[in-house]
Design an enzyme around this catalytic site. Structure first.
Site, short mmCIF file in Angstrom:
data_model
loop_
_atom_site.label_atom_id
_atom_site.label_comp_id
_atom_site.label_asym_id
_atom_site.label_seq_id
_atom_site.Cartn_x
_atom_site.Cartn_y
_atom_site.Cartn_z
N PHE A 1 16.57 16.55 25.25
CA PHE A 1 17.17 17.38 26.30
C PHE A 1 18.61 17.65 25.92
O PHE A 1 19.43 16.73 25.82
CB PHE A 1 17.13 16.71 27.68
CG PHE A 1 17.74 17.60 28.73
CD1 PHE A 1 17.00 18.60 29.34
CD2 PHE A 1 19.09 17.49 29.06
CE1 PHE A 1 17.58 19.46 30.27
CE2 PHE A 1 19.67 18.34 29.99
CZ PHE A 1 18.92 19.33 30.59
N ASP B 1 24.53 14.00 20.36
CA ASP B 1 24.72 14.49 21.73
C ASP B 1 24.90 13.26 22.62
O ASP B 1 23.94 12.61 23.03
CB ASP B 1 23.52 15.32 22.17
CG ASP B 1 23.68 15.86 23.60
OD1 ASP B 1 24.58 15.36 24.32
OD2 ASP B 1 22.92 16.76 23.99
N LYS C 1 29.70 15.75 30.85
CA LYS C 1 29.46 14.92 32.03
C LYS C 1 30.68 14.06 32.41
O LYS C 1 31.60 14.59 33.02
CB LYS C 1 28.18 14.10 31.84
CG LYS C 1 26.94 15.02 31.84
CD LYS C 1 25.64 14.30 32.12
CE LYS C 1 24.55 15.30 32.46
NZ LYS C 1 23.67 15.63 31.34
C1 LIG Z 1 23.21 16.94 30.83
C2 LIG Z 1 23.02 17.03 29.37
C3 LIG Z 1 23.33 18.21 28.67
C4 LIG Z 1 23.73 19.49 29.36
O1 LIG Z 1 24.88 19.35 30.13
P1 LIG Z 1 25.22 20.46 31.26
O2 LIG Z 1 26.62 20.11 31.67
O3 LIG Z 1 24.23 20.27 32.36
O4 LIG Z 1 25.11 21.79 30.60
C5 LIG Z 1 23.19 18.20 27.30
N1 LIG Z 1 22.79 17.09 26.64
C6 LIG Z 1 22.49 15.94 27.28
C7 LIG Z 1 22.06 14.76 26.50
C8 LIG Z 1 22.58 15.88 28.67
O5 LIG Z 1 22.24 14.76 29.30
#
Ligand SMILES: *Cc1c(COP(=O)(O)O)cnc(C)c1O
Length: 406
Positions: free
Chosen positions: A147, A232, A261
């Site tokens: 994700f 990520d 985040k």
């Molecule tokens: C939440 C998340 C994203 C996307 O972040 P947004 O601020 O919602 O665009 C990308 N990668 C990971 C691992 C995430 O948990």
């Protein structure tokens, strides 16, 4: 139409949302009005312990006083300049964040998905300009169950039909390999490979922790083949797992960190790509940008976030409380829980289907004053604020036990 299950003010808010907000989410039926630390209060004054923390965006809890003070101070000065001009906050934020990550530079954006998109662009530019991949051929390897956000490029390399179906055609240039299988990943690397893009722990998938040694093997394969390792850490990073970055669990340093985040302290969307000059330096003026990225308000809160993490106290707290959470959750395995996966203060809890779905358990917990979110049917994800107390964890797990037995 009002919902007879809820008091009037909640019903009005819920029906208002349902009438006028696109149905891209299926929220639990609570209308939150206030938050403080690990707790939120709904419009009726009922309090809930927040074990979701906005998917780790609230690692420091709601309205952390240091972060609120930093934002309030900055609101009295200036909020937005655009990158057409310098501002007196961005440099300090970037320097502090780069130092926290042990890297040279930062490319500031807003949302997590933008950080991922930026990482993809940087990796492709690096492949063409530094590695020497033929134009248009750069490949990025990603993992099953990933994700990385919701843009069309990103959902194009998701293997979740709910994320993908109906939104193509998708951008080419990605190959999916099984998550946790280092040999499959190494075998997928070829001369055109620009980067490997992975979550060191998969959050949305249900806090999926790869086998020990996987991240090290990925790092080694990338180094051997001159391929960038992009981690990520948007959900796993910034203290969540008991270290600043989840990659540290295996002593691994990626080429690029993608952060988001918690970087915004639960106040503003703040994201960034962090890396060394040899990689991030490939981007030239005019090739990439964002109207809001690096704005002084975001930089002020981002700097305060980095300062909170710089001492390591919150990371140590997450590690110790994570052990505590694990020991409590272990008592539920075989008693309504089929498996748990815990990394720091982050847990995936698989609910025995005989006791209900993840959603049903989340709704019961809501009624008992605990906020969690289900994912993929049977899993409940817990990501409490790092400021939570051990006694609050005990209470929350007791509520979960109750929700699984009645
Ligand atoms: C939440 C998340 C994203 C996307 O972040 P947004 O601020 O919602 O665009 C990308 N990668 C990971 C691992 C995430 O948990």
């Amino acid at each position: 139409m009002t919902d007879p299950r809820f008091p009037d003010s909640s019903s009005a808010a819920i029906t208002g949302e349902e009438a006028h907000v696109a149905h891209n989410y299926h929220p639990l039926p609570v209308v939150v009005a206030e938050g403080d630390g690990s707790w939120v209060t709904d419009v009726e004054g009922k309090r809930y312990l927040d074990l979701l923390s906005a998917y780790s965006a609230l690692n420091f809890g709601h309205r952390h006083p240091t972060l609120v003070a930093a934002v309030t101070e900055q609101l009295g000065r200036i909020t937005l300049t655009s990158r057409a001009f310098h501002n007196d906050r961005l440099g300090a934020f970037a320097e502090a964040l780069a130092e926290l990550a042990g890297k040279d530079m930062v490319l500031p954006m807003n949302t997590g998905a933008e950080a991922v998109e930026t990482g993809i662009k940087v990796a492709r530019a690096w492949a063409y300009r530094v590695k020497g991949v033929a134009e248009g051929r750069a490949k990025i390897i990603v993992a099953s169950g990933n994700f990385h956000g919701r843009t069309t490029t990103i959902v194009g390399f998701s293997d979740d039909p709910q994320a993908r179906d109906g939104f193509g055609p998708f951008a080419p240039g990605f190959e999916i390999v099984p998550y946790g299988d280092a040999a499959a990943l190494a075998a997928a690397i070829d001369d055109d490979t620009a980067a490997v893009l992975l979550e060191p722990i998969q959050g949305e998938a249900g806090v999926v922790i790869p086998p020990e040694g996987y991240l090290r093997a990925v790092r080694d394969a990338c180094t051997a083949a001159n391929v960038l390792f992009i981690a990520d850490e948007i959900q796993s990073g910034l203290g969540r797992v008991g270290t600043t970055f989840a990659c540290e669990r295996e002593g691994v340093v990626p080429d690029l960190y993608l952060l988001g985040k918690a970087l915004g302290g639960g106040i503003l969307p703040v994201s960034a790509v962090v890396g060394d000059r040899e990689v991030l330096g490939v981007i030239h003026p005019g090739e990439h940008g964002s109207t809001f990225g690096g704005n002084p308000l975001a930089a002020a809160v981002g700097l305060a976030v980095v300062d909170l993490l710089a001492t390591g106290d919150l990371q140590r707290r997450a590690l110790a409380l994570g052990d505590h959470l694990r020991s409590r959750l272990e008592t539920l395995v075989g008693a309504g829980v089929t498996a748990i996966r815990v990394a720091g203060l982050w847990a995936g809890v698989d609910i025995d289907p005989a006791r209900g779905t993840g959603r049903e358990v989340a709704e019961k917990l809501l009624a008992q004053g605990v906020l969690v979110k289900d994912t993929h049917g049977q899993t409940i994800r817990m990501a409490p604020p790092l400021v939570i107390r051990a006694t609050e964890i005990d209470w929350a797990v007791a509520q979960l036990r109750l929700a699984l037995t009645d």
